[in-house]
Design a protein around this motif. Sequence first.
Motif, PDB file in Angstrom:
ATOM      1  N   ALA A   1       0.832  -1.202   0.000  1.00  0.00           N
ATOM      2  CA  ALA A   1       0.000   0.000   0.000  1.00  0.00           C
ATOM      3  C   ALA A   1       0.859   1.242   0.000  1.00  0.00           C
ATOM      4  O   ALA A   1       2.001   1.236   0.480  1.00  0.00           O
ATOM      5  CB  ALA A   1      -0.920  -0.005   1.227  1.00  0.00           C
ATOM      6  N   GLY A   2       0.280   2.320  -0.532  1.00  0.00           N
ATOM      7  CA  GLY A   2       0.999   3.587  -0.574  1.00  0.00           C
ATOM      8  C   GLY A   2       0.440   4.444  -1.678  1.00  0.00           C
ATOM      9  O   GLY A   2      -0.512   4.055  -2.357  1.00  0.00           O
ATOM     10  N   PRO A   3       1.037   5.606  -1.876  1.00  0.00           N
ATOM     11  CA  PRO A   3       0.490   6.516  -2.876  1.00  0.00           C
ATOM     12  C   PRO A   3       0.747   6.036  -4.297  1.00  0.00           C
ATOM     13  O   PRO A   3       1.631   5.201  -4.511  1.00  0.00           O
ATOM     14  CB  PRO A   3       1.252   7.821  -2.610  1.00  0.00           C
ATOM     15  N   CYS A   4      -0.006   6.586  -5.226  1.00  0.00           N
ATOM     16  CA  CYS A   4       0.249   6.297  -6.634  1.00  0.00           C
ATOM     17  C   CYS A   4       1.687   6.713  -6.927  1.00  0.00           C
ATOM     18  O   CYS A   4       2.480   5.924  -7.419  1.00  0.00           O
ATOM     19  CB  CYS A   4      -0.738   7.079  -7.496  1.00  0.00           C
ATOM     20  N   ALA A   5       2.009   7.969  -6.562  1.00  0.00           N
ATOM     21  CA  ALA A   5       3.341   8.499  -6.861  1.00  0.00           C
ATOM     22  C   ALA A   5       4.007   9.064  -5.612  1.00  0.00           C
ATOM     23  O   ALA A   5       3.326   9.557  -4.706  1.00  0.00           O
ATOM     24  CB  ALA A   5       3.217   9.610  -7.901  1.00  0.00           C
ATOM     25  N   VAL A   6       5.319   8.989  -5.589  1.00  0.00           N
ATOM     26  CA  VAL A   6       6.085   9.689  -4.547  1.00  0.00           C
ATOM     27  C   VAL A   6       6.044  11.168  -4.928  1.00  0.00           C
ATOM     28  O   VAL A   6       6.407  11.536  -6.055  1.00  0.00           O
ATOM     29  CB  VAL A   6       7.560   9.213  -4.532  1.00  0.00           C
ATOM     30  N   GLU A   7       5.564  12.007  -3.984  1.00  0.00           N
ATOM     31  CA  GLU A   7       5.422  13.434  -4.306  1.00  0.00           C
ATOM     32  C   GLU A   7       6.412  14.301  -3.529  1.00  0.00           C
ATOM     33  O   GLU A   7       6.888  15.321  -4.025  1.00  0.00           O
ATOM     34  CB  GLU A   7       3.988  13.887  -4.002  1.00  0.00           C
TER      35      GLU A   7
ATOM     36  N   GLY B   1     -13.438  -9.302  -2.186  1.00  0.00           N
ATOM     37  CA  GLY B   1     -13.754 -10.282  -3.232  1.00  0.00           C
ATOM     38  C   GLY B   1     -12.496 -10.967  -3.745  1.00  0.00           C
ATOM     39  O   GLY B   1     -12.480 -12.180  -3.979  1.00  0.00           O
ATOM     40  N   ALA B   2     -11.432 -10.180  -3.907  1.00  0.00           N
ATOM     41  CA  ALA B   2     -10.176 -10.733  -4.440  1.00  0.00           C
ATOM     42  C   ALA B   2      -9.608 -11.791  -3.493  1.00  0.00           C
ATOM     43  O   ALA B   2      -9.182 -12.867  -3.924  1.00  0.00           O
ATOM     44  CB  ALA B   2      -9.157  -9.607  -4.639  1.00  0.00           C
ATOM     45  N   VAL B   3      -9.637 -11.482  -2.206  1.00  0.00           N
ATOM     46  CA  VAL B   3      -9.080 -12.429  -1.232  1.00  0.00           C
ATOM     47  C   VAL B   3      -9.963 -13.683  -1.157  1.00  0.00           C
ATOM     48  O   VAL B   3      -9.463 -14.806  -1.107  1.00  0.00           O
ATOM     49  CB  VAL B   3      -8.891 -11.741   0.138  1.00  0.00           C
ATOM     50  N   ALA B   4     -11.274 -13.469  -1.218  1.00  0.00           N
ATOM     51  CA  ALA B   4     -12.183 -14.625  -1.203  1.00  0.00           C
ATOM     52  C   ALA B   4     -11.924 -15.516  -2.416  1.00  0.00           C
ATOM     53  O   ALA B   4     -12.036 -16.742  -2.341  1.00  0.00           O
ATOM     54  CB  ALA B   4     -13.634 -14.147  -1.189  1.00  0.00           C
ATOM     55  N   ALA B   5     -11.563 -14.913  -3.545  1.00  0.00           N
ATOM     56  CA  ALA B   5     -11.339 -15.679  -4.783  1.00  0.00           C
ATOM     57  C   ALA B   5      -9.970 -16.365  -4.809  1.00  0.00           C
ATOM     58  O   ALA B   5      -9.689 -17.133  -5.721  1.00  0.00           O
ATOM     59  CB  ALA B   5     -11.491 -14.768  -5.995  1.00  0.00           C
ATOM     60  N   GLY B   6      -9.110 -16.053  -3.840  1.00  0.00           N
ATOM     61  CA  GLY B   6      -7.827 -16.768  -3.763  1.00  0.00           C
ATOM     62  C   GLY B   6      -6.599 -15.930  -4.038  1.00  0.00           C
ATOM     63  O   GLY B   6      -5.502 -16.484  -4.217  1.00  0.00           O
ATOM     64  N   ALA B   7      -6.749 -14.597  -4.072  1.00  0.00           N
ATOM     65  CA  ALA B   7      -5.566 -13.753  -4.330  1.00  0.00           C
ATOM     66  C   ALA B   7      -4.550 -13.924  -3.208  1.00  0.00           C
ATOM     67  O   ALA B   7      -4.908 -14.131  -2.050  1.00  0.00           O
ATOM     68  CB  ALA B   7      -5.988 -12.289  -4.441  1.00  0.00           C
ATOM     69  N   ASP B   8      -3.270 -13.800  -3.575  1.00  0.00           N
ATOM     70  CA  ASP B   8      -2.182 -13.951  -2.594  1.00  0.00           C
ATOM     71  C   ASP B   8      -1.776 -12.619  -1.981  1.00  0.00           C
ATOM     72  O   ASP B   8      -0.927 -12.583  -1.084  1.00  0.00           O
ATOM     73  CB  ASP B   8      -0.953 -14.566  -3.280  1.00  0.00           C
ATOM     74  N   GLY B   9      -2.350 -11.536  -2.498  1.00  0.00           N
ATOM     75  CA  GLY B   9      -1.989 -10.227  -1.956  1.00  0.00           C
ATOM     76  C   GLY B   9      -2.790  -9.138  -2.616  1.00  0.00           C
ATOM     77  O   GLY B   9      -3.580  -9.388  -3.542  1.00  0.00           O
ATOM     78  N   LEU B  10      -2.606  -7.921  -2.125  1.00  0.00           N
ATOM     79  CA  LEU B  10      -3.336  -6.755  -2.643  1.00  0.00           C
ATOM     80  C   LEU B  10      -2.354  -5.609  -2.847  1.00  0.00           C
ATOM     81  O   LEU B  10      -1.362  -5.496  -2.122  1.00  0.00           O
ATOM     82  CB  LEU B  10      -4.412  -6.325  -1.635  1.00  0.00           C
ATOM     83  N   LEU B  11      -2.664  -4.765  -3.816  1.00  0.00           N
ATOM     84  CA  LEU B  11      -1.874  -3.554  -4.071  1.00  0.00           C
ATOM     85  C   LEU B  11      -2.872  -2.401  -4.000  1.00  0.00           C
ATOM     86  O   LEU B  11      -3.780  -2.316  -4.837  1.00  0.00           O
ATOM     87  CB  LEU B  11      -1.249  -3.648  -5.465  1.00  0.00           C
ATOM     88  N   ILE B  12      -2.739  -1.556  -2.971  1.00  0.00           N
ATOM     89  CA  ILE B  12      -3.777  -0.560  -2.689  1.00  0.00           C
ATOM     90  C   ILE B  12      -3.175   0.843  -2.676  1.00  0.00           C
ATOM     91  O   ILE B  12      -2.148   1.078  -2.032  1.00  0.00           O
ATOM     92  CB  ILE B  12      -4.389  -0.816  -1.276  1.00  0.00           C
ATOM     93  N   GLU B  13      -3.861   1.783  -3.330  1.00  0.00           N
ATOM     94  CA  GLU B  13      -3.385   3.166  -3.292  1.00  0.00           C
ATOM     95  C   GLU B  13      -3.951   3.899  -2.068  1.00  0.00           C
ATOM     96  O   GLU B  13      -5.172   3.907  -1.835  1.00  0.00           O
ATOM     97  CB  GLU B  13      -3.732   3.900  -4.595  1.00  0.00           C
ATOM     98  N   VAL B  14      -3.032   4.496  -1.317  1.00  0.00           N
ATOM     99  CA  VAL B  14      -3.387   5.223  -0.086  1.00  0.00           C
ATOM    100  C   VAL B  14      -2.681   6.576  -0.136  1.00  0.00           C
ATOM    101  O   VAL B  14      -1.498   6.638  -0.488  1.00  0.00           O
ATOM    102  CB  VAL B  14      -2.918   4.447   1.174  1.00  0.00           C
ATOM    103  N   HIS B  15      -3.405   7.627   0.212  1.00  0.00           N
ATOM    104  CA  HIS B  15      -2.795   8.971   0.226  1.00  0.00           C
ATOM    105  C   HIS B  15      -3.337   9.717   1.442  1.00  0.00           C
ATOM    106  O   HIS B  15      -4.540   9.648   1.715  1.00  0.00           O
ATOM    107  CB  HIS B  15      -3.152   9.718  -1.074  1.00  0.00           C
ATOM    108  N   PRO B  16      -2.458  10.425   2.190  1.00  0.00           N
ATOM    109  CA  PRO B  16      -2.959  11.120   3.378  1.00  0.00           C
ATOM    110  C   PRO B  16      -3.934  12.250   3.031  1.00  0.00           C
ATOM    111  O   PRO B  16      -4.802  12.590   3.831  1.00  0.00           O
ATOM    112  CB  PRO B  16      -1.692  11.662   4.053  1.00  0.00           C
ATOM    113  N   HIS B  17      -3.794  12.826   1.832  1.00  0.00           N
ATOM    114  CA  HIS B  17      -4.703  13.907   1.411  1.00  0.00           C
ATOM    115  C   HIS B  17      -5.093  13.663  -0.038  1.00  0.00           C
ATOM    116  O   HIS B  17      -4.559  14.315  -0.947  1.00  0.00           O
ATOM    117  CB  HIS B  17      -4.000  15.266   1.543  1.00  0.00           C
ATOM    118  N   PRO B  18      -6.028  12.745  -0.275  1.00  0.00           N
ATOM    119  CA  PRO B  18      -6.350  12.379  -1.662  1.00  0.00           C
ATOM    120  C   PRO B  18      -6.739  13.576  -2.530  1.00  0.00           C
ATOM    121  O   PRO B  18      -6.438  13.594  -3.726  1.00  0.00           O
ATOM    122  CB  PRO B  18      -7.533  11.418  -1.508  1.00  0.00           C
TER     123      PRO B  18
END
Length: 337
Positions: free
Chosen positions: A99-105, A286-303
Amino acid sequence: MIVVMRRKAKPENIEAVVGRVKELGFRAHLSAGEECTIIGIIGDERHLNESVFRTMDGVERVVRVLKPFKLASRDFHPHDTIVAINGLSIGAKRIIIMAGPCAVESREQIMETALAVKEAGAHILRGGAFKPRSSPYSFQGLGYKGLELLAEVREETGLAIVTEAMAPEQVATVGECADIIQIGARNMQNYNLLHAVGELGKPVLLKRGMMCTMEELLMSAEYILSHGNYRLVLCERGIRTFETYTRNTLDISAVPVLKQLTHLPVIVDPSHAAGDWQWVTPLSMGAVAAGADGLLIEVHPHPDKALSDGTQSLRPERFAQLVAKVRQVALAVGREV
Ligand code: PEP
Ligand code: MN
């Protein structure tokens, strides 16, 4: 073609088969499992006769792999591949959350996000220094400066880093700071880039192109594997369909289908599929229920202030809620976070 050796085959039997493969002008890739060794024969094998190997000592059977991808297929490597990074195992029981931002700013932005996602339970920090943007007028990323900031954050937080390389000449430098080199959807079929990350040997996260089939994804994986790099993780990130409420359509079926076709770990990026933070948590579940081994999530303190992909980025508090929900689903399907 693959040659399956007997359980009790001697090392010299294996060497003899490998030697014969090379003599015939092919390359041999070994997969040494607990029960037996499998030798993958790589090259144009249309005119190669199985009987060449069938009679050799220690050979149990010779199988023609009809699928166009060989090293990526489960025929060649029946057990799940586990990619080890910084004490983490991708493809094992634990669901790995990146997890983390789309881009390093800026230093402040990446540090604040890193601490927040770590606190919420993320295992790996994501953030692009080189950004593949649809418009040349959009923020293109901080480039090498962004990599330096990621290296600092890695040092201070202990989090492993996943970040993208867009061109072969960036691969070595990206590889110095990244624990996993990301190949973005737009570059899934950039064969020179696949060659470069295949040769470097560092773990790779290969994202499915938004207009590519699963077979094309696996053929791109094959490029990396055939250059000797088996530390490879696949990522479903949504494909183009006629639907317009979401940015792309998360192809959830890619998870069970890929898990059956290949031994490689499969993770899901619901952020780029959804294009809107509101759908990211249910799609992750849904992804984890379907069997995914991990997730890649975008997170930003001030979207609202993000320089890219703010609308699909979760605020840290919402990301913490996502982790809690995903943990429940993981437990229900015999996994953990
Ligand atoms: C990203 O991960 O920020 C990204 C650009 O993703 P994709 O290549 O899947 O569009
Ligand atoms: Mn993004």
